[in-house]
Design an enzyme around this catalytic site. Structure first.
Site, PDB file in Angstrom:
ATOM      1  N   HIS A   1     -26.568 109.188 -12.759  1.00  0.00           N
ATOM      2  CA  HIS A   1     -25.264 108.713 -13.214  1.00  0.00           C
ATOM      3  C   HIS A   1     -25.487 107.493 -14.105  1.00  0.00           C
ATOM      4  O   HIS A   1     -26.280 106.605 -13.754  1.00  0.00           O
ATOM      5  CB  HIS A   1     -24.406 108.232 -12.038  1.00  0.00           C
TER       6      HIS A   1
ATOM      7  N   GLY B   1     -25.255 110.219  -0.491  1.00  0.00           N
ATOM      8  CA  GLY B   1     -24.019 110.613  -1.165  1.00  0.00           C
ATOM      9  C   GLY B   1     -24.199 111.702  -2.214  1.00  0.00           C
ATOM     10  O   GLY B   1     -23.335 111.881  -3.081  1.00  0.00           O
TER      11      GLY B   1
ATOM     12  N   ASN C   1     -28.261 109.565  -6.553  1.00  0.00           N
ATOM     13  CA  ASN C   1     -27.993 109.730  -5.126  1.00  0.00           C
ATOM     14  C   ASN C   1     -28.924 110.795  -4.557  1.00  0.00           C
ATOM     15  O   ASN C   1     -29.169 111.817  -5.209  1.00  0.00           O
ATOM     16  CB  ASN C   1     -26.535 110.141  -4.909  1.00  0.00           C
TER      17      ASN C   1
ATOM     18  N   ASP D   1     -19.297 113.000 -16.889  1.00  0.00           N
ATOM     19  CA  ASP D   1     -18.923 113.378 -15.523  1.00  0.00           C
ATOM     20  C   ASP D   1     -17.470 113.855 -15.517  1.00  0.00           C
ATOM     21  O   ASP D   1     -16.598 113.271 -16.177  1.00  0.00           O
ATOM     22  CB  ASP D   1     -19.102 112.189 -14.571  1.00  0.00           C
ATOM     23  N   ILE D   2     -17.199 114.911 -14.763  1.00  0.00           N
ATOM     24  CA  ILE D   2     -15.860 115.507 -14.713  1.00  0.00           C
ATOM     25  C   ILE D   2     -14.866 114.603 -13.977  1.00  0.00           C
ATOM     26  O   ILE D   2     -13.647 114.737 -14.153  1.00  0.00           O
ATOM     27  CB  ILE D   2     -15.946 116.907 -14.048  1.00  0.00           C
TER      28      ILE D   2
ATOM     29  N   HIS E   1     -29.978 114.344 -10.883  1.00  0.00           N
ATOM     30  CA  HIS E   1     -29.138 113.804 -11.957  1.00  0.00           C
ATOM     31  C   HIS E   1     -29.051 112.293 -11.819  1.00  0.00           C
ATOM     32  O   HIS E   1     -29.077 111.747 -10.721  1.00  0.00           O
ATOM     33  CB  HIS E   1     -27.742 114.428 -11.957  1.00  0.00           C
TER      34      HIS E   1
HETATM   35  P1  AMP Z   1     -23.513 113.264  -6.750  1.00  0.00           P
HETATM   36  O1  AMP Z   1     -22.361 113.066  -5.815  1.00  0.00           O
HETATM   37  O2  AMP Z   1     -24.367 112.073  -6.956  1.00  0.00           O
HETATM   38  O3  AMP Z   1     -24.288 114.515  -6.377  1.00  0.00           O
HETATM   39  O4  AMP Z   1     -22.863 113.496  -8.167  1.00  0.00           O
HETATM   40  C1  AMP Z   1     -22.358 114.711  -8.613  1.00  0.00           C
HETATM   41  C2  AMP Z   1     -21.459 114.405  -9.771  1.00  0.00           C
HETATM   42  O5  AMP Z   1     -21.230 115.590 -10.485  1.00  0.00           O
HETATM   43  C3  AMP Z   1     -20.089 113.851  -9.376  1.00  0.00           C
HETATM   44  O6  AMP Z   1     -19.910 112.569  -9.984  1.00  0.00           O
HETATM   45  C4  AMP Z   1     -19.123 114.893  -9.918  1.00  0.00           C
HETATM   46  O7  AMP Z   1     -17.924 114.330 -10.413  1.00  0.00           O
HETATM   47  C5  AMP Z   1     -19.936 115.540 -11.013  1.00  0.00           C
HETATM   48  N1  AMP Z   1     -19.552 116.899 -11.359  1.00  0.00           N
HETATM   49  C6  AMP Z   1     -19.302 117.927 -10.505  1.00  0.00           C
HETATM   50  N2  AMP Z   1     -19.009 119.042 -11.185  1.00  0.00           N
HETATM   51  C7  AMP Z   1     -19.091 118.722 -12.513  1.00  0.00           C
HETATM   52  C8  AMP Z   1     -18.903 119.442 -13.718  1.00  0.00           C
HETATM   53  N3  AMP Z   1     -18.584 120.738 -13.731  1.00  0.00           N
HETATM   54  N4  AMP Z   1     -19.043 118.779 -14.900  1.00  0.00           N
HETATM   55  C9  AMP Z   1     -19.361 117.468 -14.910  1.00  0.00           C
HETATM   56  N5  AMP Z   1     -19.577 116.736 -13.792  1.00  0.00           N
HETATM   57  C10 AMP Z   1     -19.440 117.348 -12.608  1.00  0.00           C
END
Ligand code: AMP
Ligand code: ZN
Length: 113
Positions: free
Chosen positions: A101, A92, A86, A30-31, A99
């Site tokens: 987490h 959220g 989520n 995760d970024i 995806h």
């Molecule tokens: P959600 O809020 O459950 O939809 O999670 C989306 C996740 O994607 C968040 O934890 C972000 O930090 C992560 N995210 C967004 N853009 C990127 C990216 N380019 N590379 C890796 N993770 C990302």
């Protein structure tokens, strides 16, 4: 889904810090990590969220959890970890491609925020 961030990551059009890849799924860091270990596991096929996977495609869930278990072993996450998906606005969800987490390396709290 041409405008989907995780479809672009799955295709390699946007770079990611990959942990695992096969023909069906990708795992990457995760970024914006919320724990010492925080990675995401996504199907390469686009589904809006876990509630939108047709029953006949349900084997993707077993496959993803197998990948999570393998990575947990490899990364030494023997003290435990949390898997979260989520769904929708109140859930959220910010990226609308299914995806999971995977968070580890600290004590988790309950209930989640
Ligand atoms: P959600 O809020 O459950 O939809 O999670 C989306 C996740 O994607 C968040 O934890 C972000 O930090 C992560 N995210 C967004 N853009 C990127 C990216 N380019 N590379 C890796 N993770 C990302
Ligand atoms: Zn997508």
């Amino acid at each position: 889904m041409s405008d989907c961030l995780f479809c672009k990551i799955a295709k390699g059009d946007i770079p990611s810090k990959k942990l695992y890849e096969d023909d069906k799924v990708l795992a990457f860091h995760d970024i914006d990590p919320q724990a010492p270990v925080h990675f995401l596991v996504i199907p390469k096929e686009h589904y809006q969220h876990a509630g939108k996977v047709p029953a006949q495609n349900g084997e993707i869930f077993a496959h993803i959890f197998g990948v999570i278990a393998k990575l947990a072993d490899e990364l030494g996450m023997d003290k435990g970890y949390r898997v979260v998906t989520n769904i929708g606005e109140q859930g959220g969800q910010t990226v609308h491609h299914l995806h999971f987490h995977v968070l580890s390396g600290r004590d988790m709290t309950w209930p989640p925020g």
